[in-house]
Design a protein around this motif. Structure first.
Motif, mmCIF file in Angstrom:
data_model
loop_
_atom_site.group_PDB
_atom_site.id
_atom_site.type_symbol
_atom_site.label_atom_id
_atom_site.label_comp_id
_atom_site.label_asym_id
_atom_site.label_seq_id
_atom_site.Cartn_x
_atom_site.Cartn_y
_atom_site.Cartn_z
ATOM 1 N N GLY A 46 0.812 -1.210 0.000
ATOM 2 C CA GLY A 46 0.000 0.000 0.000
ATOM 3 C C GLY A 46 0.847 1.263 0.000
ATOM 4 N N ARG A 48 3.768 1.549 -1.334
ATOM 5 C CA ARG A 48 4.335 1.698 -2.678
ATOM 6 C C ARG A 48 3.271 2.262 -3.639
ATOM 7 N NH1 ARG A 48 7.205 0.399 0.618
ATOM 8 N NH2 ARG A 48 7.280 2.681 0.630
ATOM 9 N N ILE A 49 2.028 1.819 -3.485
ATOM 10 C CA ILE A 49 0.942 2.381 -4.293
ATOM 11 C C ILE A 49 0.787 3.867 -3.982
ATOM 12 C CG2 ILE A 49 -1.569 2.366 -4.624
ATOM 13 C CD1 ILE A 49 -1.480 -0.659 -4.305
ATOM 14 N N THR A 53 0.970 6.979 -6.644
ATOM 15 C CA THR A 53 -0.106 7.951 -6.839
ATOM 16 C C THR A 53 0.374 9.359 -6.493
ATOM 17 O OG1 THR A 53 -0.969 7.426 -4.627
ATOM 18 C CG2 THR A 53 -1.975 6.301 -6.500
ATOM 19 N N ARG A 89 0.677 7.580 1.310
ATOM 20 C CA ARG A 89 1.025 6.218 1.716
ATOM 21 C C ARG A 89 -0.061 5.620 2.597
ATOM 22 N NH1 ARG A 89 7.553 6.134 3.124
ATOM 23 N NH2 ARG A 89 8.248 6.100 0.936
ATOM 24 N N GLY A 92 -2.882 4.687 0.482
ATOM 25 C CA GLY A 92 -2.535 3.505 -0.298
ATOM 26 C C GLY A 92 -2.753 2.229 0.505
#
Length: 316
Positions: A46, A48-49, A53, A89, A92
């Motif tokens: 999450g 890293r996502i 974004t 973060r 995410g």
């Protein structure tokens, strides 16, 4: 209270067998598969996502930067930018937790979940008028709500998803945990549940436009704030219990907080009531400011229609 016309929900999976729904089914399967992974790895993924974004979804990054500049003027520019990235973060991770909330049994997370102030809710419920849980759009939104149903019996107000199949999955998951998942506009349904001395999760902390609002301070900034909370409390006599939930930062786990019910509410003054509600939510956000949904244009509606948008690029 007028009741807006709304589409009828269809939560039958058999209604979504046409090939046009197959891409959505693939996405749902991916969410399910990720939800089976160890929670610590989901948190890492999450983050890293969130990094991706933050880097590529520049419009949402701009909105977050504006919100944090307005709400935390005491922070240095370096501190604000760090909080922006931390917020992406955290949200995410929240995306990863959707699958956990929808597809896994929250009972398995009880050993890493701690509830604070549950007696405030018990005392409010004992009065027999129902309880409105005053929630907020924290990044733990779905999982926090799922976890709390291991400790209480409650209903939830939700804004239906624009994708009917996603909405079906979300609604079915929530109705497994909550008693009812009421449409956000179904105030009659909400009042019926409160009359039964039920607990209903309810969030007021977004910009819903110019109808039935006052401009009350939120982090010191005038924010369009709905007056429905006062009307609901006046009609039902229910208690308003602030409620929040956060991911721990020092270990793998979650904290759920219940605060004492709002006092002298409703007061008969919509502005005073909205100010109290906003201040209460603000106090909860300050516990873990990165775990709030700062990507939403909370200050979109301005006190005057002639006021320039706070989110217009180049104005700051």
């Amino acid at each position: 209270m007028s009741v807006a016309k709304k589409k009828q929900r269809d939560t039958r999976y058999s209604s979504y067998l046409h090939p046009r729904w197959w891409p959505t089914w693939l996405l749902i399967f991916l969410i399910w598969a990720v939800a089976q992974l160890p929670l610590r790895f989901q948190w890492w993924l999450g983050e890293r996502i969130g990094d991706l974004t933050w880097r590529f979804i520049k419009g949402r990054r701009h909105i977050t930067e504006v919100n944090l500049r307005l709400c935390f003027p005491e922070l240095s520019e370096k501190e604000k930018q760090a909080l922006v990235k931390q917020s992406f973060r955290a949200n995410g991770i929240g995306v990863m937790e959707l699958g956990v909330a929808w597809f896994r049994n929250p009972e398995s997370f009880l050993p890493i979940t701690k509830v604070h102030g549950l007696h405030h809710l018990d005392n409010a419920l004992a009065k027999g008028k129902g309880v409105l849980l005053l929630g907020g759009h924290y990044s733990t939104l779905d999982l926090g709500g799922s976890l709390v149903t291991e400790f209480i019996q409650a209903d939830v107000m939700q804004r239906d998803h624009n994708n009917p199949l996603i909405n079906a999955v979300m609604t079915r998951a929530r109705e497994r945990r909550y008693g009812q998942a009421l449409d956000a506009r179904d105030l009659r349904g909400l009042l019926r549940q409160l009359k039964k001395n039920r607990i209903v999760w309810y969030a007021t902390d977004q910009d819903y436009g110019r109808k039935d609002i006052v401009f009350a301070p939120f982090f010191g900034v005038p924010a369009g704030s709905i007056t429905a909370t006062s009307r609901i409390a006046k009609s039902s006599g229910c208690a308003i219990v602030p409620f929040s939930h956060f991911r721990r930062t020092d270990s793998l786990g979650y904290d759920i907080y219940f605060q004492p019910p709002l006092q002298n509410f409703p007061s008969g003054d919509d502005l005073a009531d909205a100010t109290l509600v906003n201040q209460t939510i603000e106090n909860e956000i300050r516990k873990q400011p990165d775990q709030y949904l700062w990507m939403h244009r909370r200050f979109k509606t301005r006190p005057s229609k002639q006021d320039p948008s706070l989110y217009r690029k180049g104005d700051h």
